[in-house]
Design an enzyme around this catalytic site. Sequence first.
Site, short mmCIF file in Angstrom:
data_model
loop_
_atom_site.label_atom_id
_atom_site.label_comp_id
_atom_site.label_asym_id
_atom_site.label_seq_id
_atom_site.Cartn_x
_atom_site.Cartn_y
_atom_site.Cartn_z
N LYS A 11 -8.53 -4.56 4.58
CA LYS A 11 -7.79 -4.71 3.79
C LYS A 11 -7.40 -6.39 4.47
CE LYS A 11 -4.98 -0.72 5.24
NZ LYS A 11 -4.06 -0.25 6.00
N GLN A 38 -1.03 -0.98 11.59
CA GLN A 38 -2.02 -0.01 10.87
C GLN A 38 -1.52 1.69 12.25
OE1 GLN A 38 -5.08 0.29 8.78
NE2 GLN A 38 -5.43 1.84 9.31
N ASP A 61 4.19 -1.60 3.32
CA ASP A 61 3.17 0.24 3.76
C ASP A 61 3.82 1.14 3.34
OD1 ASP A 61 0.23 -0.05 4.30
OD2 ASP A 61 1.00 0.93 6.72
#
Length: 301
Positions: free
Chosen positions: A60, A104, A127
């Site tokens: 990412k 994460q 997200d």
Amino acid sequence: MAGFYLCEMQILDGKAAAQSIKDALKLDVAQLASNGKEVPHLVAILVGNNGASETYVAAKVKACEEVGFKSTLIRFESTISAFRLLETIRELNTDPDVDGILVQLPLPAHISSEEIINAIDPSKDVDGFHPVTVGRLVLGQPTFIPATPYGIQLMLAHYKIETSGRHAVVIGRSNIVGRPMSILLSAAGPQGNATVTICHSQTKNLKEICLSADIIIAALGRPGFVTADMVKEGAVVIDVGITRVDDPGRKRGYRISGDVNFDDVATKAGFLTPVPGGVGPMTIAALLKNTFHACALKHYD
Ligand code: NAP
């Protein structure tokens, strides 16, 4: 049977589709910069040193650099307290230089992912996991779409795959993949208007249900689960699965396996995503698009 396919099967190349999205974003970022505007800034938080999480976060951050975004990786030991993590999120929420925040997952067992995700400002929730973001998605309001289902939508759009009026079967009902995917496919609009069946571990007659699918989205985390005898001739098969399978023959000791038995299903499917190189790169491209969008909303405020 590798390499011998009865019907003309097209591989849905996620790397190529993601690259075209990144190329377009790169131009958009250059445009922002040339207008004297701040470029998008994504902050990723990584707790502990889970091997797979390290790989995903690194990909990412690298993708951000590729398109000209700013990115910051904040690392914490796995022993960090929830309080300290929440404090960091609150600081990032109020930092005008930060457009997108991602934590994460998974987090260590002593920290509630729900509590952490709920603390992220929905306007920076790139997200797409915050309850407000999910609520908007369900209601069909503009919002950040969770990166993996969004990436699959972008893939379907890139390859001009019709979903309207078709039967889509989603295997898996997680909050990050299966559930939002089913909502998007059934929604009115592009890459939607499908008749959707969502399956899970308690589903009976899964094979028969899959055999009636024009589109199968396999997101269950069971390597090689979907086989040719479950697939209708010419169906679109999207493999979301990423599982590390022990493989002593490889230098790193494992290989990545999808939820679809690729060589077997390739004999029946009309379109098929590979693993790796399918949904994975599209997920990252979708995250970048969400982050760009978060930044653009700030500029138009
Ligand atoms: P998850 O939270 O573990 O959910 C798995 C889902 O599959 C659950 O709903 C489960 O049903 C269902 N399931 C499990 N076994 C089944 C079976 N035998 N038959 C039918 N349904 C079954 O997983 P996830 O987070 O959604 O991830 C799924 C896979 O996608 C994993 O391999 C993950 O690594 C991968 N993934 C890939 C990306 C990417 O970018 N490519 C992104 C995210 C996840 P129940 O609800 O009944 O337990």
